[in-house]
Write a protein that holds these residues in place. Sequence first.
Motif, PDB file in Angstrom:
ATOM      1  N   GLU A 216       0.858  -1.173   0.000  1.00  0.00           N
ATOM      2  CA  GLU A 216       0.000   0.000   0.000  1.00  0.00           C
ATOM      3  C   GLU A 216       0.902   1.234   0.000  1.00  0.00           C
ATOM      4  O   GLU A 216       1.701   1.413   0.912  1.00  0.00           O
ATOM      5  N   ALA A 217       0.794   2.044  -1.030  1.00  0.00           N
ATOM      6  CA  ALA A 217       1.623   3.240  -1.150  1.00  0.00           C
ATOM      7  C   ALA A 217       0.726   4.471  -1.181  1.00  0.00           C
ATOM      8  O   ALA A 217      -0.338   4.459  -1.804  1.00  0.00           O
ATOM      9  N   THR A 218       1.141   5.527  -0.493  1.00  0.00           N
ATOM     10  CA  THR A 218       0.381   6.774  -0.500  1.00  0.00           C
ATOM     11  C   THR A 218       1.309   7.939  -0.802  1.00  0.00           C
ATOM     12  O   THR A 218       2.504   7.911  -0.509  1.00  0.00           O
ATOM     13  N   ASP A 219       0.735   8.977  -1.408  1.00  0.00           N
ATOM     14  CA  ASP A 219       1.464  10.212  -1.696  1.00  0.00           C
ATOM     15  C   ASP A 219       0.425  11.302  -1.920  1.00  0.00           C
ATOM     16  O   ASP A 219      -0.766  11.020  -2.067  1.00  0.00           O
ATOM     17  N   GLU A 220       0.883  12.538  -1.938  1.00  0.00           N
ATOM     18  CA  GLU A 220       0.021  13.686  -2.225  1.00  0.00           C
ATOM     19  C   GLU A 220      -1.256  13.670  -1.362  1.00  0.00           C
ATOM     20  O   GLU A 220      -2.370  13.608  -1.857  1.00  0.00           O
ATOM     21  N   GLY A 221      -1.052  13.676  -0.049  1.00  0.00           N
ATOM     22  CA  GLY A 221      -2.194  13.722   0.847  1.00  0.00           C
ATOM     23  C   GLY A 221      -2.849  12.379   1.069  1.00  0.00           C
ATOM     24  O   GLY A 221      -4.081  12.276   1.045  1.00  0.00           O
ATOM     25  N   GLU A 222      -2.064  11.343   1.244  1.00  0.00           N
ATOM     26  CA  GLU A 222      -2.556   9.998   1.539  1.00  0.00           C
ATOM     27  C   GLU A 222      -3.365   9.393   0.383  1.00  0.00           C
ATOM     28  O   GLU A 222      -4.252   8.566   0.594  1.00  0.00           O
ATOM     29  N   ASN A 223      -3.063   9.776  -0.825  1.00  0.00           N
ATOM     30  CA  ASN A 223      -3.773   9.273  -1.991  1.00  0.00           C
ATOM     31  C   ASN A 223      -3.085   8.003  -2.495  1.00  0.00           C
ATOM     32  O   ASN A 223      -1.899   8.005  -2.796  1.00  0.00           O
ATOM     33  N   ARG A 224      -3.853   6.905  -2.593  1.00  0.00           N
ATOM     34  CA  ARG A 224      -3.278   5.635  -3.021  1.00  0.00           C
ATOM     35  C   ARG A 224      -2.920   5.618  -4.506  1.00  0.00           C
ATOM     36  O   ARG A 224      -1.941   4.987  -4.909  1.00  0.00           O
ATOM     37  N   SER A 225      -3.715   6.266  -5.328  1.00  0.00           N
ATOM     38  CA  SER A 225      -3.376   6.333  -6.749  1.00  0.00           C
ATOM     39  C   SER A 225      -2.075   7.098  -6.959  1.00  0.00           C
ATOM     40  O   SER A 225      -1.209   6.682  -7.735  1.00  0.00           O
ATOM     41  N   ALA A 226      -1.933   8.220  -6.265  1.00  0.00           N
ATOM     42  CA  ALA A 226      -0.684   8.988  -6.345  1.00  0.00           C
ATOM     43  C   ALA A 226       0.478   8.166  -5.802  1.00  0.00           C
ATOM     44  O   ALA A 226       1.607   8.251  -6.303  1.00  0.00           O
ATOM     45  N   GLY A 227       0.211   7.372  -4.770  1.00  0.00           N
ATOM     46  CA  GLY A 227       1.256   6.509  -4.232  1.00  0.00           C
ATOM     47  C   GLY A 227       1.725   5.484  -5.248  1.00  0.00           C
ATOM     48  O   GLY A 227       2.926   5.228  -5.387  1.00  0.00           O
ATOM     49  N   GLY A 228       0.772   4.886  -5.979  1.00  0.00           N
ATOM     50  CA  GLY A 228       1.157   3.948  -7.022  1.00  0.00           C
ATOM     51  C   GLY A 228       1.979   4.606  -8.108  1.00  0.00           C
ATOM     52  O   GLY A 228       2.999   4.071  -8.552  1.00  0.00           O
ATOM     53  N   ASN A 229       1.557   5.801  -8.542  1.00  0.00           N
ATOM     54  CA  ASN A 229       2.342   6.537  -9.538  1.00  0.00           C
ATOM     55  C   ASN A 229       3.753   6.803  -9.050  1.00  0.00           C
ATOM     56  O   ASN A 229       4.723   6.690  -9.807  1.00  0.00           O
ATOM     57  N   ALA A 230       3.877   7.162  -7.777  1.00  0.00           N
ATOM     58  CA  ALA A 230       5.191   7.477  -7.223  1.00  0.00           C
ATOM     59  C   ALA A 230       6.105   6.257  -7.205  1.00  0.00           C
ATOM     60  O   ALA A 230       7.310   6.377  -7.447  1.00  0.00           O
ATOM     61  N   THR A 231       5.551   5.067  -6.930  1.00  0.00           N
ATOM     62  CA  THR A 231       6.396   3.871  -6.944  1.00  0.00           C
ATOM     63  C   THR A 231       6.829   3.519  -8.360  1.00  0.00           C
ATOM     64  O   THR A 231       7.964   3.080  -8.575  1.00  0.00           O
ATOM     65  N   ALA A 232       5.935   3.717  -9.326  1.00  0.00           N
ATOM     66  CA  ALA A 232       6.316   3.477 -10.717  1.00  0.00           C
ATOM     67  C   ALA A 232       7.458   4.401 -11.121  1.00  0.00           C
ATOM     68  O   ALA A 232       8.440   3.983 -11.759  1.00  0.00           O
ATOM     69  N   VAL A 233       7.331   5.660 -10.750  1.00  0.00           N
ATOM     70  CA  VAL A 233       8.364   6.646 -11.059  1.00  0.00           C
ATOM     71  C   VAL A 233       9.661   6.307 -10.331  1.00  0.00           C
ATOM     72  O   VAL A 233      10.762   6.437 -10.894  1.00  0.00           O
ATOM     73  N   GLY A 234       9.551   5.868  -9.087  1.00  0.00           N
ATOM     74  CA  GLY A 234      10.748   5.484  -8.350  1.00  0.00           C
ATOM     75  C   GLY A 234      11.524   4.385  -9.051  1.00  0.00           C
ATOM     76  O   GLY A 234      12.760   4.418  -9.121  1.00  0.00           O
ATOM     77  N   ARG A 235      10.799   3.409  -9.573  1.00  0.00           N
ATOM     78  CA  ARG A 235      11.439   2.322 -10.321  1.00  0.00           C
ATOM     79  C   ARG A 235      12.141   2.856 -11.564  1.00  0.00           C
ATOM     80  O   ARG A 235      13.280   2.482 -11.870  1.00  0.00           O
ATOM     81  N   LEU A 236      11.485   3.743 -12.299  1.00  0.00           N
ATOM     82  CA  LEU A 236      12.041   4.247 -13.550  1.00  0.00           C
ATOM     83  C   LEU A 236      13.209   5.201 -13.324  1.00  0.00           C
ATOM     84  O   LEU A 236      14.280   5.051 -13.929  1.00  0.00           O
TER      85      LEU A 236
END
Length: 358
Positions: free
Chosen positions: A304-324
């Motif tokens: 479970e990943a969160t970003d931009e105010g505890e948003n799970r969709s933003a958290g998923g985007n952030a993990t994808a970006v972290g990988r890239l």
Amino acid sequence: MIATVVWGTGNVGRAAIRAVDAHPGLKLTAVLVHDPAKVGKDAGELAGIGTLGVAATDDIDAVLATSPRAVVYAASGDVRFDDALADIVRAIRAGAVVVTPALYPLYDQRNAPPELRDPVLAAIKDGGGSLFVSGVDPGWGNDVLPLLISGLGTDVDVIRCQEIFDYSTYEQPDSVRYLVGMGQPMDYDPPMLMTGVPSMVWGGQVRLIARGLGVEVTELRETLDRRPLDETVTTRTMGEFEKGTQGAVRFEVQGIVGGEPRIVIEHVTRIHPSCAPDWPVPPSGDGAHRVIIEGRPRIEVTVEATDEGENRSAGGNATAVGRLVGAIDWLAAAGPGLYDALDVPLRPAAGKLGRSRP
């Protein structure tokens, strides 16, 4: 320091700016935007992290003329695939290492169709750039993570990768309503759910897992279930969805090995938690990615990943970006080429501990 451009400042681009800024080996040198209202704005302002001293521009020629060493291509490829491919080929031909989640068929680049793969290979040969395409799902949630977890098992019968999400948290109304079909009549045929499309998007991930396990997938099969909303619901970000319209979708892409579905990628997608409550749900919040190894022992891992105010969709985007973004320096050292998730290692966040911005 590797001079790096972020191309696009939407959901993925905002996370990309933050990731490049946080990486000790990268230097953000330019940000490309499409929206005229964003031209001239500071990249940090667009990413929500203060001032970075890099002004956004829409002058693609000028940016590529500087011969950036890397480009994070964060513009969407869902509804503008040909344009995204042309942009990416252009950046590769300019000599850049390009990382992007935009081109689904190139996640499994070895099996990509020639009409897609050949222009990329030609650009690599001409310009000396490289390309790595990955994300979260498709991406690390159904390539490196399940393969890593499988190594903890004594016997492995089935690998199941799940994305379980409330899509009302996605800030992509057109994709949610029209590509996936949320809020549409039940006789509407969502393009993303048409026969063969899930296999086109996620079949490469099944094949990557199979290659990592040293087995052969002889066939891809699809399952699909859709449920209507029992009541009209109102969502915070995308407004109203009427009773009787599509409220939940569940589908699988199954990799058949030895006549049995042994590698399964499953999506459970809702527009509201009240729809299809009997289907799998995340442990908490609006969404999660889960890997289940059926075997001995049975192993289940949920992220479970969160970003931009505890948003799970933003958290998923952030993990994808972290990988890239985390792969850029490896790719720069590896040299020109077309890479996939089994080529590019997932490495620790060296040099980043304690560097988090507010």
